[in-house]
Design a protein around this motif. Structure first.
Motif, PDB file in Angstrom:
ATOM      1  N   ILE A 234       0.857  -1.182   0.000  1.00 56.86           N
ATOM      2  CA  ILE A 234       0.000   0.000   0.000  1.00 56.86           C
ATOM      3  C   ILE A 234       0.895   1.234   0.000  1.00 56.86           C
ATOM      4  O   ILE A 234       2.010   1.197   0.528  1.00 56.86           O
ATOM      5  N   LYS A 235       0.414   2.297  -0.619  1.00 58.54           N
ATOM      6  CA  LYS A 235       1.132   3.566  -0.604  1.00 58.54           C
ATOM      7  C   LYS A 235       0.162   4.607  -0.044  1.00 58.54           C
ATOM      8  O   LYS A 235      -0.856   4.905  -0.658  1.00 58.54           O
ATOM      9  N   ILE A 236       0.499   5.137   1.144  1.00 59.50           N
ATOM     10  CA  ILE A 236      -0.385   6.050   1.870  1.00 59.50           C
ATOM     11  C   ILE A 236       0.114   7.482   1.735  1.00 59.50           C
ATOM     12  O   ILE A 236       1.283   7.752   1.974  1.00 59.50           O
ATOM     13  N   SER A 237      -0.794   8.383   1.370  1.00 64.44           N
ATOM     14  CA  SER A 237      -0.467   9.808   1.315  1.00 64.44           C
ATOM     15  C   SER A 237      -0.653  10.459   2.680  1.00 64.44           C
ATOM     16  O   SER A 237       0.101  11.345   3.062  1.00 64.44           O
ATOM     17  N   ASP A 238      -1.694  10.039   3.401  1.00 68.10           N
ATOM     18  CA  ASP A 238      -2.020  10.631   4.691  1.00 68.10           C
ATOM     19  C   ASP A 238      -2.838   9.627   5.489  1.00 68.10           C
ATOM     20  O   ASP A 238      -3.617   8.861   4.909  1.00 68.10           O
ATOM     21  N   ALA A 239      -2.659   9.628   6.796  1.00 63.49           N
ATOM     22  CA  ALA A 239      -3.450   8.779   7.692  1.00 63.49           C
ATOM     23  C   ALA A 239      -3.670   9.550   8.985  1.00 63.49           C
ATOM     24  O   ALA A 239      -2.732   9.839   9.714  1.00 63.49           O
ATOM     25  N   VAL A 240      -4.922   9.896   9.258  1.00 67.33           N
ATOM     26  CA  VAL A 240      -5.278  10.737  10.402  1.00 67.33           C
ATOM     27  C   VAL A 240      -6.335  10.025  11.231  1.00 67.33           C
ATOM     28  O   VAL A 240      -7.258   9.419  10.680  1.00 67.33           O
ATOM     29  N   ILE A 241      -6.196  10.132  12.552  1.00 65.58           N
ATOM     30  CA  ILE A 241      -7.206   9.576  13.454  1.00 65.58           C
ATOM     31  C   ILE A 241      -7.958  10.744  14.078  1.00 65.58           C
ATOM     32  O   ILE A 241      -7.347  11.652  14.651  1.00 65.58           O
ATOM     33  N   ALA A 242      -9.281  10.719  13.954  1.00 68.62           N
ATOM     34  CA  ALA A 242     -10.134  11.750  14.543  1.00 68.62           C
ATOM     35  C   ALA A 242     -10.919  11.134  15.695  1.00 68.62           C
ATOM     36  O   ALA A 242     -11.457  10.032  15.566  1.00 68.62           O
ATOM     37  N   THR A 243     -10.959  11.833  16.820  1.00 67.18           N
ATOM     38  CA  THR A 243     -11.727  11.368  17.967  1.00 67.18           C
ATOM     39  C   THR A 243     -12.669  12.474  18.426  1.00 67.18           C
ATOM     40  O   THR A 243     -12.422  13.656  18.174  1.00 67.18           O
ATOM     41  N   LYS A 244     -13.714  12.060  19.104  1.00 65.95           N
ATOM     42  CA  LYS A 244     -14.693  13.007  19.636  1.00 65.95           C
ATOM     43  C   LYS A 244     -14.856  12.692  21.116  1.00 65.95           C
ATOM     44  O   LYS A 244     -15.149  11.561  21.484  1.00 65.95           O
ATOM     45  N   ASN A 245     -14.660  13.716  21.974  1.00 64.92           N
ATOM     46  CA  ASN A 245     -14.787  13.476  23.412  1.00 64.92           C
ATOM     47  C   ASN A 245     -16.239  13.674  23.861  1.00 64.92           C
ATOM     48  O   ASN A 245     -17.116  14.003  23.068  1.00 64.92           O
ATOM     49  N   GLU A 246     -16.478  13.489  25.155  1.00 68.67           N
ATOM     50  CA  GLU A 246     -17.834  13.593  25.706  1.00 68.67           C
ATOM     51  C   GLU A 246     -18.439  14.980  25.492  1.00 68.67           C
ATOM     52  O   GLU A 246     -19.647  15.120  25.343  1.00 68.67           O
ATOM     53  N   ALA A 247     -17.595  16.011  25.489  1.00 68.47           N
ATOM     54  CA  ALA A 247     -18.074  17.384  25.309  1.00 68.47           C
ATOM     55  C   ALA A 247     -18.348  17.711  23.845  1.00 68.47           C
ATOM     56  O   ALA A 247     -18.814  18.796  23.523  1.00 68.47           O
ATOM     57  N   GLY A 248     -18.028  16.781  22.933  1.00 65.35           N
ATOM     58  CA  GLY A 248     -18.283  16.987  21.520  1.00 65.35           C
ATOM     59  C   GLY A 248     -17.120  17.615  20.766  1.00 65.35           C
ATOM     60  O   GLY A 248     -17.226  17.904  19.586  1.00 65.35           O
ATOM     61  N   LYS A 249     -15.989  17.819  21.454  1.00 67.42           N
ATOM     62  CA  LYS A 249     -14.810  18.413  20.809  1.00 67.42           C
ATOM     63  C   LYS A 249     -14.093  17.345  19.985  1.00 67.42           C
ATOM     64  O   LYS A 249     -13.857  16.236  20.443  1.00 67.42           O
ATOM     65  N   ILE A 250     -13.749  17.713  18.760  1.00 64.23           N
ATOM     66  CA  ILE A 250     -13.085  16.780  17.845  1.00 64.23           C
ATOM     67  C   ILE A 250     -11.588  17.071  17.820  1.00 64.23           C
ATOM     68  O   ILE A 250     -11.171  18.219  17.680  1.00 64.23           O
ATOM     69  N   LYS A 251     -10.801  16.017  17.986  1.00 65.66           N
ATOM     70  CA  LYS A 251      -9.336  16.133  17.972  1.00 65.66           C
ATOM     71  C   LYS A 251      -8.806  15.315  16.804  1.00 65.66           C
ATOM     72  O   LYS A 251      -9.218  14.179  16.590  1.00 65.66           O
ATOM     73  N   LEU A 252      -7.875  15.914  16.048  1.00 63.96           N
ATOM     74  CA  LEU A 252      -7.240  15.217  14.929  1.00 63.96           C
ATOM     75  C   LEU A 252      -5.820  14.826  15.318  1.00 63.96           C
ATOM     76  O   LEU A 252      -5.027  15.669  15.711  1.00 63.96           O
ATOM     77  N   ASN A 253      -5.512  13.555  15.212  1.00 61.92           N
ATOM     78  CA  ASN A 253      -4.176  13.029  15.498  1.00 61.92           C
ATOM     79  C   ASN A 253      -3.493  12.795  14.160  1.00 61.92           C
ATOM     80  O   ASN A 253      -3.669  11.764  13.536  1.00 61.92           O
ATOM     81  N   GLN A 254      -2.733  13.815  13.727  1.00 61.00           N
ATOM     82  CA  GLN A 254      -2.102  13.754  12.411  1.00 61.00           C
ATOM     83  C   GLN A 254      -0.674  13.258  12.515  1.00 61.00           C
ATOM     84  O   GLN A 254      -0.041  13.354  13.561  1.00 61.00           O
ATOM     85  N   LEU A 255      -0.170  12.755  11.407  1.00 65.86           N
ATOM     86  CA  LEU A 255       1.193  12.243  11.361  1.00 65.86           C
ATOM     87  C   LEU A 255       2.218  13.356  11.460  1.00 65.86           C
ATOM     88  O   LEU A 255       3.245  13.225  12.098  1.00 65.86           O
ATOM     89  N   LEU A 256       1.941  14.469  10.792  1.00 63.50           N
ATOM     90  CA  LEU A 256       2.906  15.550  10.710  1.00 63.50           C
ATOM     91  C   LEU A 256       2.274  16.838  11.193  1.00 63.50           C
ATOM     92  O   LEU A 256       1.246  17.250  10.668  1.00 63.50           O
ATOM     93  N   ASN A 257       2.881  17.454  12.187  1.00 65.31           N
ATOM     94  CA  ASN A 257       2.418  18.753  12.650  1.00 65.31           C
ATOM     95  C   ASN A 257       3.119  19.801  11.800  1.00 65.31           C
ATOM     96  O   ASN A 257       4.303  20.061  11.980  1.00 65.31           O
ATOM     97  N   THR A 258       2.383  20.394  10.856  1.00 68.26           N
ATOM     98  CA  THR A 258       3.003  21.313   9.902  1.00 68.26           C
ATOM     99  C   THR A 258       3.512  22.586  10.571  1.00 68.26           C
ATOM    100  O   THR A 258       4.479  23.183  10.112  1.00 68.26           O
ATOM    101  N   THR A 259       2.893  22.999  11.676  1.00 71.69           N
ATOM    102  CA  THR A 259       3.358  24.193  12.379  1.00 71.69           C
ATOM    103  C   THR A 259       4.741  23.960  12.968  1.00 71.69           C
ATOM    104  O   THR A 259       5.639  24.793  12.827  1.00 71.69           O
ATOM    105  N   VAL A 260       4.923  22.836  13.627  1.00 68.42           N
ATOM    106  CA  VAL A 260       6.221  22.519  14.235  1.00 68.42           C
ATOM    107  C   VAL A 260       7.281  22.322  13.152  1.00 68.42           C
ATOM    108  O   VAL A 260       8.401  22.833  13.266  1.00 68.42           O
ATOM    109  N   ALA A 261       6.936  21.597  12.105  1.00 68.57           N
ATOM    110  CA  ALA A 261       7.898  21.369  11.020  1.00 68.57           C
ATOM    111  C   ALA A 261       8.317  22.692  10.385  1.00 68.57           C
ATOM    112  O   ALA A 261       9.496  22.907  10.080  1.00 68.57           O
ATOM    113  N   GLY A 262       7.357  23.586  10.187  1.00 72.82           N
ATOM    114  CA  GLY A 262       7.669  24.903   9.624  1.00 72.82           C
ATOM    115  C   GLY A 262       8.540  25.721  10.545  1.00 72.82           C
ATOM    116  O   GLY A 262       9.460  26.418  10.096  1.00 72.82           O
TER     117      GLY A 262
END
Length: 167
Positions: free
Chosen positions: A31-59
């Motif tokens: 398989i060749k993957i361009s992107d793989a992200v995990i999204a979760t939703k907490n009890e309060a309804g807030k959505i968090k994205l767990n990305q492979l690359l944090n573009t802010t830090v890399a920049g």
């Protein structure tokens, strides 16, 4: 052209386990993957994205290096690092690679609390071998850009694994 596959799992840990398995399959050239992200939703309804690359830090890292280099040339390395870090972080925050964050957050709004959605952008894959490897993890297909035949095969394989796990 890439295909998007979104599968919902009961926990973030299970989604992470599948993502790691996909990376192992990528090392085997199945398989060749361009992107793989995990999204979760907490009890309060807030959505968090767990990305492979944090573009802010890399920049910021890249910007601080180039800022230091330019700062040394103009005899003010500290100012160069500060300006480079700030501009790199800003550039990284404004760039978005792979799957659109707004799209992922919108689609993840339908998740039950504590469930996780694995978003995978696939460039190429040996479908039968990859499906065999991930079907044992179960999950429910939320959305794909696959053709109807391939999507149905994926849904059926994951349903069989979920039914086996439930019994």
């Amino acid at each position: 052209m890439s295909d998007l596959i979104v599968i919902v799992y009961p926990t973030e840990a299970k989604a992470e386990e599948v993502r790691e398995r996909l990376f192992d399959l990528q090392k085997q050239y199945l398989i060749k993957i361009s992107d793989a992200v995990i999204a979760t939703k907490n009890e309060a309804g807030k959505i968090k994205l767990n990305q492979l690359l944090n573009t802010t830090v890399a920049g910021a890292v890249s910007g601080s290096f180039w800022g230091l280099l330019i700062g040394v040339l103009f005899l003010n390395p500290l100012l160069g690092v500060a300006v480079g870090t700030a501009s790199g972080a800003l550039g990284g925050a404004l760039s978005d690679f792979g799957i659109n964050d707004a799209f992922m957050k919108e689609l993840s709004g339908s998740l039950q609390p504590d469930n996780a959605a694995l978003f995978v952008l696939v460039q190429e894959m040996t479908a039968d071998k990859v499906l065999k490897e991930i079907s044992g993890f179960g999950g429910v297909v939320l959305k794909t850009s696959l053709d109807e035949t391939k999507e149905q095969v994926l849904r059926e394989a994951l349903q069989k694994a979920s039914a086996t796990a439930a019994s």
